[in-house]
Design an enzyme around this catalytic site. Structure first.
Site, PDB file in Angstrom:
ATOM      1  N   ASN A 276       3.508  51.442  34.982  1.00 37.57           N
ATOM      2  CA  ASN A 276       4.536  52.200  34.265  1.00 37.57           C
ATOM      3  C   ASN A 276       3.941  53.440  33.582  1.00 37.57           C
ATOM      4  OD1 ASN A 276       6.227  52.555  31.480  1.00 37.57           O
ATOM      5  ND2 ASN A 276       7.525  51.849  33.138  1.00 37.57           N
TER       6      ASN A 276
HETATM    7  N1  PLP Z   1       6.140  48.301  31.694  1.00 37.02           N
HETATM    8  C1  PLP Z   1       7.014  48.053  32.683  1.00 37.02           C
HETATM    9  C2  PLP Z   1       6.567  47.256  33.864  1.00 37.02           C
HETATM   10  C3  PLP Z   1       8.323  48.550  32.608  1.00 37.02           C
HETATM   11  O1  PLP Z   1       9.172  48.327  33.614  1.00 37.02           O
HETATM   12  C4  PLP Z   1       8.712  49.298  31.479  1.00 37.02           C
HETATM   13  C5  PLP Z   1      10.068  49.828  31.362  1.00 37.02           C
HETATM   14  O2  PLP Z   1      10.958  49.537  32.122  1.00 37.02           O
HETATM   15  C6  PLP Z   1       7.771  49.523  30.473  1.00 37.02           C
HETATM   16  C7  PLP Z   1       6.500  49.013  30.618  1.00 37.02           C
HETATM   17  C8  PLP Z   1       8.118  50.316  29.259  1.00 37.02           C
HETATM   18  O3  PLP Z   1       8.898  49.527  28.404  1.00 37.02           O
HETATM   19  P1  PLP Z   1       9.310  49.983  26.950  1.00 37.02           P
HETATM   20  O4  PLP Z   1      10.520  50.836  27.097  1.00 37.02           O
HETATM   21  O5  PLP Z   1       9.607  48.712  26.206  1.00 37.02           O
HETATM   22  O6  PLP Z   1       8.182  50.729  26.347  1.00 37.02           O
END
Ligand code: PLP
Length: 507
Positions: free
Chosen positions: A192
């Site tokens: 991400n």
């Molecule tokens: N990691 C993954 C695998 C995600 O899919 C996402 C968001 O969809 C995130 C991190 C980021 O999440 P957050 O919005 O809680 O920071």
């Protein structure tokens, strides 16, 4: 506003929310407003004199609701689910009512202790290794952060500070700034965006290593990168693996990554923001393989556990590493119970000083749904995604781009990327369902995530009918365009023939 008026406003607001959520299918999932719509509708200054709550509520209907993207709609299939539930909404309201700041135990003992309780409940529900439990003798434990991004940043910063301290002892000839200039971190090119951002914020480059053709990051890629970097004088600090990447919900190979991390004193963090919910299911126990070897992990309750945003669980095998890294104290923050095990001062486990009473909505949600209800919710998403996957497989105009993973199906229209791109464009214009695109090896595809507060099989059928119908239109339009292009080229050839004949005649 006095208590009497608050009761009236609050009850009307509860009715408003219940009506909204009960009838959410009545709305197109995407709003039909243009950028700047609200700026034109609202005055440029706040009102000089108070207005009544009923006027405000009317305006919520009139100007705010039209600009809402309906994330709780079962026709939302973009990103990952961000499901709310009624108990969680009430939990959020009660926490606002208490209006507390829970940065240390004394600032609200119930806030800290309830968080300890629910984080242990959750760790047990997800079958996490025992060393992540507060109730365990060791230095591990869980904390609620706002988002996965914050959890990753906390891990990155803590790993960085631990590495700097270790190196100052082992290589005293290096100055602190020399050490900091050599630090390097790793993740997969499928991870991400928040992971790359954590590197930017921590002033430590994060190398995005190539995942395999199956989109999985394995130890051999990490090993190769570490060997190259160490040879170039760099200092590996942390690897952030993903269990459930955002693009396709691929699962990195934690066992092989852990082996390389252990050999190189590299912190291993796992981002399981979405897929972590499946750790609770026995049929998904494979996903938990290697978790006993990781230093920290995060999982978003606001994705799969019916707890509304923001609520991201994070567990640390040794919380002291974070506390030591972040502990900046002041006399006014001290209290006489500080340092006691079982009652952490969570301010040392996070970036801000202030902290919300998020554990309340978690506790209320867990109690009113029970472990059974939560597991049923996750299984429902998986079943609905299987239903969608079967529909894709049964239509030969489409293909799957990766195996279905939990509630996510990645698919595309066969042929040129242009067809998939036009399909998405049409779907977005019609606003009936909302998906986002992704790309792998030059192939554009669509992500269909099961979302919404209470999705049903009929919602999947609705989405599929919409997708099929729009693909039929795209293909028909393409055929017309191809025919027109053919006719045009025939005409051009014909005209150039005429031109030649004319020129010959003139001669
Ligand atoms: N990691 C993954 C695998 C995600 O899919 C996402 C968001 O969809 C995130 C991190 C980021 O999440 P957050 O919005 O809680 O920071």
């Amino acid at each position: 506003m006095d208590a009497r008026e608050f009761r009236e406003f609050g009850k009307a607001a509860v009715d408003f929310v219940a009506d909204y959520l009960e009838n959410i299918r009545d709305h197109d999932v995407l709003p039909s407003v243009e950028p700047g719509y609200l700026l034109d509708l609202l005055p440029k200054q706040m009102p000089e004199t108070p207005e009544t709550w009923s006027e405000v509520l009317k305006d919520i209907n009139r100007v705010i609701k039209p600009g809402i993207t309906h994330w709780q709609s079962p026709n939302m299939h973009a990103y990952y689910p961000t499901s709310v539930s009624y108990p969680s909404i009430v939990g959020e309201m009660l926490a606002s009512g208490f209006g507390i700041m829970g940065f240390s135990w004394i600032c609200s003992p119930a806030c800290t202790e309830l968080e300890v309780v629910v984080m242990d409940w959750l760790a047990k529900f997800l079958n996490l290794p025992e060393h992540f439990l507060h109730e365990n003798e060791g230095p591990g434990g869980g904390v609620i952060q706002g988002s996965a991004s914050e959890a990753v940043l906390v891990a990155v910063l803590a790993a960085r500070e631990q590495a700097v301290r270790r190196l100052r002892l082992s290589q005293p000839e290096l100055s602190e700034s020399e050490i900091r200039g050599k630090l390097i971190a790793y993740s997969s090119d499928q991870s991400n965006s928040c992971i790359e951002k954590a590197g930017v914020l921590a002033a430590m480059p994060i190398k995005l290593l190539p995942a395999g053709a199956d989109l999985v990051l394995r130890g051999d890629a990490l090993k190769q990168a570490i060997e190259q970097d160490v040879a170039a004088g760099l200092i590996p600090v942390i690897c952030i693996a993903s269990l459930g990447t955002t693009g396709t919900c691929a699962y990195d190979d934690i066992e092989s990554l852990a082996s390389i991390c252990e050999q190189n004193e590299v912190w291993l963090h796992v981002d399981a923001a979405y897929a972590g919910g499946a750790f609770a299911l026995e049929e998904c126990s494979e996903l938990r393989r290697g978790l006993e070897r990781v230093d920290s992990l995060n999982f978003n309750l606001h994705k799969f556990m019916l707890v509304n945003f923001d609520c991201a669980a994070m567990w640390l095998r040794d919380a002291n590493k974070v506390i030591d890294s972040f502990n900046v104290d002041r006399i006014y923050l001290k209290h006489k119970h500080e340092g006691q095990t079982q009652i952490p001062d969570f301010r040392h486990w996070q970036i801000p000083l202030g902290r919300r009473f998020r554990a309340l909505k978690v506790w209320i949600t867990f109690r009113t749904l029970g472990a059974e209800g939560l597991r049923a919710h996750i299984r429902k998403h998986i079943t609905l995604a299987k239903q969608f996957e079967d529909l894709v497989k049964a239509d030969e105009r489409f293909e799957l781009i990766a195996p279905r993973a939990l509630g996510l199906v990645c698919f595309r229209a066969k042929g040129e990327n242009e067809i998939t791109s036009q399909l998405l464009q049409r779907l977005m214009e019609r606003k009936k369902i909302y998906m986002v695109k992704a790309e792998h090896c030059g192939r554009l595809f669509l992500r269909f995530a099961v979302c919404g507060m209470d999705p049903k099989p009929s919602d999947i059928e609705f989405a599929w009918t919409e997708i099929q119908t729009q693909l039929t239109s795209v293909c028909a339009e393409q055929q017309v365009n191809t025919r027109k292009a053919g006719e045009l080229s025939e005409l051009t050839t014909h005209l150039s023939g005429l031109h030649v004949t004319n020129a010959t005649l003139q001669r």
